[in-house]
Design a protein around this motif. Structure first.
Motif, PDB file in Angstrom:
ATOM      1  N   ALA A   1       0.829  -1.203   0.000  1.00 10.73           N
ATOM      2  CA  ALA A   1       0.000   0.000   0.000  1.00 10.73           C
ATOM      3  C   ALA A   1       0.865   1.256   0.000  1.00 10.73           C
ATOM      4  CB  ALA A   1      -0.931  -0.014   1.211  1.00 10.73           C
ATOM      5  N   VAL A   2       1.906   1.262   0.837  1.00  7.49           N
ATOM      6  CA  VAL A   2       2.794   2.426   0.889  1.00  7.49           C
ATOM      7  C   VAL A   2       3.546   2.593  -0.432  1.00  7.49           C
ATOM      8  CG1 VAL A   2       4.787   3.442   2.045  1.00  7.49           C
ATOM      9  CG2 VAL A   2       3.050   2.247   3.390  1.00  7.49           C
ATOM     10  N   SER A   3       4.036   1.495  -0.994  1.00  4.72           N
ATOM     11  CA  SER A   3       4.765   1.553  -2.263  1.00  4.72           C
ATOM     12  C   SER A   3       3.867   2.051  -3.393  1.00  4.72           C
ATOM     13  CB  SER A   3       5.333   0.177  -2.620  1.00  4.72           C
ATOM     14  OG  SER A   3       6.246  -0.267  -1.646  1.00  4.72           O
ATOM     15  N   LEU A   4       2.619   1.617  -3.393  1.00  7.22           N
ATOM     16  CA  LEU A   4       1.680   2.071  -4.420  1.00  7.22           C
ATOM     17  C   LEU A   4       1.431   3.571  -4.299  1.00  7.22           C
ATOM     18  CD1 LEU A   4      -0.154   1.220  -6.746  1.00  7.22           C
ATOM     19  CD2 LEU A   4      -1.964   0.787  -5.073  1.00  7.22           C
ATOM     20  N   TYR A   5       1.342   4.058  -3.067  1.00  3.86           N
ATOM     21  CA  TYR A   5       1.149   5.493  -2.845  1.00  3.86           C
ATOM     22  C   TYR A   5       2.375   6.280  -3.320  1.00  3.86           C
ATOM     23  CZ  TYR A   5       0.589   9.921  -0.329  1.00  3.86           C
ATOM     24  OH  TYR A   5       0.505  11.247  -0.003  1.00  3.86           O
ATOM     25  N   LEU A   6       3.570   5.798  -2.967  1.00  6.28           N
ATOM     26  CA  LEU A   6       4.796   6.464  -3.403  1.00  6.28           C
ATOM     27  C   LEU A   6       4.902   6.463  -4.925  1.00  6.28           C
ATOM     28  CD1 LEU A   6       7.335   5.013  -0.806  1.00  6.28           C
ATOM     29  CD2 LEU A   6       6.364   7.308  -0.843  1.00  6.28           C
ATOM     30  N   LEU A   7       4.509   5.371  -5.550  1.00  8.87           N
ATOM     31  CA  LEU A   7       4.564   5.283  -7.001  1.00  8.87           C
ATOM     32  C   LEU A   7       3.605   6.273  -7.654  1.00  8.87           C
ATOM     33  CD1 LEU A   7       5.663   3.829  -9.514  1.00  8.87           C
ATOM     34  CD2 LEU A   7       3.817   2.152  -9.247  1.00  8.87           C
ATOM     35  N   SER A   8       2.408   6.393  -7.110  1.00  5.68           N
ATOM     36  CA  SER A   8       1.426   7.324  -7.677  1.00  5.68           C
ATOM     37  C   SER A   8       1.908   8.769  -7.562  1.00  5.68           C
ATOM     38  CB  SER A   8       0.073   7.157  -6.975  1.00  5.68           C
ATOM     39  OG  SER A   8       0.156   7.543  -5.607  1.00  5.68           O
TER      40      SER A   8
ATOM     41  N   GLY B   1       3.241  15.037  -7.774  1.00  8.83           N
ATOM     42  CA  GLY B   1       2.676  15.744  -6.636  1.00  8.83           C
ATOM     43  C   GLY B   1       3.573  15.662  -5.414  1.00  8.83           C
ATOM     44  N   ALA B   2       2.983  15.998  -4.253  1.00  8.48           N
ATOM     45  CA  ALA B   2       3.724  15.985  -2.998  1.00  8.48           C
ATOM     46  C   ALA B   2       3.089  14.985  -2.044  1.00  8.48           C
ATOM     47  CB  ALA B   2       3.730  17.377  -2.373  1.00  8.48           C
ATOM     48  N   LEU B   3       3.897  14.381  -1.211  1.00  2.15           N
ATOM     49  CA  LEU B   3       3.401  13.440  -0.215  1.00  2.15           C
ATOM     50  C   LEU B   3       2.666  14.190   0.886  1.00  2.15           C
ATOM     51  CD1 LEU B   3       6.550  11.165   0.157  1.00  2.15           C
ATOM     52  CD2 LEU B   3       4.379  10.503  -0.863  1.00  2.15           C
ATOM     53  N   ALA B   4       1.653  13.573   1.440  1.00  2.33           N
ATOM     54  CA  ALA B   4       0.905  14.181   2.537  1.00  2.33           C
ATOM     55  C   ALA B   4       1.832  14.419   3.722  1.00  2.33           C
ATOM     56  CB  ALA B   4      -0.253  13.270   2.950  1.00  2.33           C
ATOM     57  N   GLY B   5       1.850  15.667   4.197  1.00  6.65           N
ATOM     58  CA  GLY B   5       2.682  16.000   5.343  1.00  6.65           C
ATOM     59  C   GLY B   5       4.127  16.270   5.019  1.00  6.65           C
ATOM     60  N   CYS B   6       4.497  16.211   3.737  1.00  8.04           N
ATOM     61  CA  CYS B   6       5.892  16.440   3.326  1.00  8.04           C
ATOM     62  C   CYS B   6       5.926  17.615   2.361  1.00  8.04           C
ATOM     63  CB  CYS B   6       6.490  15.210   2.669  1.00  8.04           C
ATOM     64  SG  CYS B   6       6.657  13.800   3.780  1.00  8.04           S
ATOM     65  N   GLY B   7       6.432  18.744   2.830  1.00  5.44           N
ATOM     66  CA  GLY B   7       6.503  19.919   1.990  1.00  5.44           C
ATOM     67  C   GLY B   7       7.715  19.898   1.091  1.00  5.44           C
ATOM     68  N   PRO B   8       7.867  20.914   0.239  1.00  3.94           N
ATOM     69  CA  PRO B   8       9.024  20.998  -0.648  1.00  3.94           C
ATOM     70  C   PRO B   8      10.324  21.024   0.150  1.00  3.94           C
ATOM     71  CG  PRO B   8       7.326  22.578  -1.275  1.00  3.94           C
ATOM     72  CD  PRO B   8       6.907  22.011   0.051  1.00  3.94           C
ATOM     73  N   GLU B   9      11.306  20.288  -0.324  1.00  2.75           N
ATOM     74  CA  GLU B   9      12.629  20.219   0.278  1.00  2.75           C
ATOM     75  C   GLU B   9      12.600  19.658   1.698  1.00  2.75           C
ATOM     76  OE1 GLU B   9      15.625  20.793  -1.194  1.00  2.75           O
ATOM     77  OE2 GLU B   9      14.441  20.969  -3.005  1.00  2.75           O
TER      78      GLU B   9
END
Length: 436
Positions: free
Chosen positions: A38-45, A51-59
């Motif tokens: 599930a996590v790998s599928l989210y990272l792949l998408s 886009g950006a990961l939830a809770g992870c801003g630029p840099e």
């Protein structure tokens, strides 16, 4: 009589069964692998969508990990490779059952051994990269690696191989390959993964076409190919994103002359590693195209203290707001000193301390002029404008990688692979020709 009756009333013992009880370890493995998938599928998408990961801003730490060269294997996101491996483990666990044929069980067990070695070794590799090479940790990646590592450990050391449901003569059992062969294949897969990542160096930058309404237009500049100088009294402005951002070249830090026939925009952070690489390329480009090109220098701190787009300031970007204020204040106090301060700050292998930077700024423009410039509202307002441009670029392109350069109708993200890439971009967009 009572004793004799009790003795005869005892139930006969059931014959021993060949089927072992269900192995709960496989259900634990399936649960861990399902989470990792599930996590790998989210990272792949996210990798594919830009886009950006939830809770992870630029840099942020996770952004740095997922945009690094180690997030790919010959251009393929490693999350896709991990997803395939996890799916293989999940399917293979259903092949190691008492109802399956001996041939199927042996094949499934061999596959589980190979994949367990591959997943476990790869997890250790990526965890090591985050801690010792990137010095940034992605919580999502660590969750997937952790689940994969635990599942691999269970498969290799804790999961028994179910016995067949029926007694089979040794001569009827399928011949199994030695366990060392499975281990060798698994280690070979890990070596191929690591070797491929070390040998293949993907591009660290990307160039995107701005949408039609985001094309940069310049007023007060001659048209492309014209050698006629613009009037000194004509306002020199660059309009970006359909007029949402207006840049006055006569009021902003520049490399080159505001009267140059062509102008590009550079968004950077003094604490950004790739920005340091791009800074050198920009100076090479300016030297190559001489007076044909002006570069607008806009500090855009990756620091939550002055940038609302940043949720949490990474350790590498601490005090980025203060470095940006110093750069703008030097420009405000003495425009002729800006290039020297800018080159000095970017010229060190690592970012000088904030105290050193302030002392050098005072040496260039004087203590009192620097203090007056730092107290000027223009400095903070300009940082807000630079952040606004950064946010607009992200909304238009779904890319937040720094540094960023805007050249005509195109925008570049990250450090380009070579100065030749920058030369080609300038020649294509502006029709420039190298001097000499």
């Amino acid at each position: 009589m009572a004793k004799r009756h009790a003795k005869h009333s005892r139930r006969p013992k059931a014959p021993p069964r060949d089927d072992p009880p269900a192995v709960p370890s496989y259900w634990v493995v399936r649960g861990l692998v399902a989470v990792a998938m599930a996590v790998s599928l989210y990272l792949l998408s996210v990798s594919w969508s830009g886009g950006a990961l939830a809770g992870c801003g630029p840099e942020s730490s996770c952004h740095k990990v997922l945009t690094s060269r180690w997030a790919y294997w010959f251009g393929i996101p490693v999350s896709l490779v991990a997803l395939v491996a996890y799916a293989g483990i999940l399917l293979a666990t259903f092949g190691v059952t008492t109802s399956a044929s001996s041939a199927r069980r042996n094949a499934a067990r061999a596959l589980l051994t190979v994949l367990a070695i591959t997943v476990g070794g790869s997890a250790l590799w990526f965890i090591g990269l985050q801690f010792f090479v990137l010095r940034s940790v992605c919580p999502y990646c660590m969750a997937a690696h952790g689940c994969g590592l635990v599942a691999a450990t269970i498969l290799l050391f804790r999961t028994p191989d179910p016995l067949p449901s029926k007694k089979i003569r040794p001569s009827e059992r399928p011949r199994q390959a030695p366990i060392w062969r499975h281990l060798a294949v698994g280690l070979g897969c890990v070596v191929v993964l690591i070797g491929g990542q070390i040998m293949h160096k993907p591009k660290t930058g990307a160039i995107a076409q701005l949408p039609n309404r985001g094309v940069a237009t310049t007023t007060g500049l001659p048209t492309n190919g014209s050698k006629t100088a613009a009037s000194p009294t004509t306002p020199r402005t660059i309009s970006l994103h359909d007029g949402q951002i207006e840049l006055n070249l006569d009021e902003l830090p520049l490399i080159g002359s505001p009267r140059a026939p062509h102008a590009m925009v550079s968004l950077f952070d003094y604490t950004c590693h790739h920005c340091r690489e791009m800074h050198e390329l920009l100076h090479q480009a300016h030297a190559a195209f001489s007076n044909q090109l002006a570069i607008v220098c806009l500090p855009m701190p990756l620091d939550a203290n002055c940038n609302p787009a940043i949720k949490r300031t990474a350790d590498a970007h601490l005090n980025a707001c203060e470095y940006a204020r110093l750069g703008l204040a030097v420009w405000r106090a003495d425009r002729t000193a800006f290039t020297r301060f800018d080159s000095w700050l970017f010229g060190h292998p690592s970012v000088p301390s904030l105290l050193q930077a302030r002392q050098y700024a005072e040496q260039l423009v004087g203590r009192e002029p620097l203090q007056r410039a730092l107290a000027d509202d223009w400095v903070n307002l300009q940082i807000e404008r630079d952040v606004a441009l950064y946010q607009l670029n992200h909304r238009k392109t779904r890319n937040s990688t720094m540094p960023q350069i805007l050249v005509g109708s195109r925008i570049g993200f990250g450090s380009l692979s070579s100065v030749e890439d920058l030369f080609r971009l300038l020649e294509t967009e502006f029709g420039l020709k190298r001097s000499g």
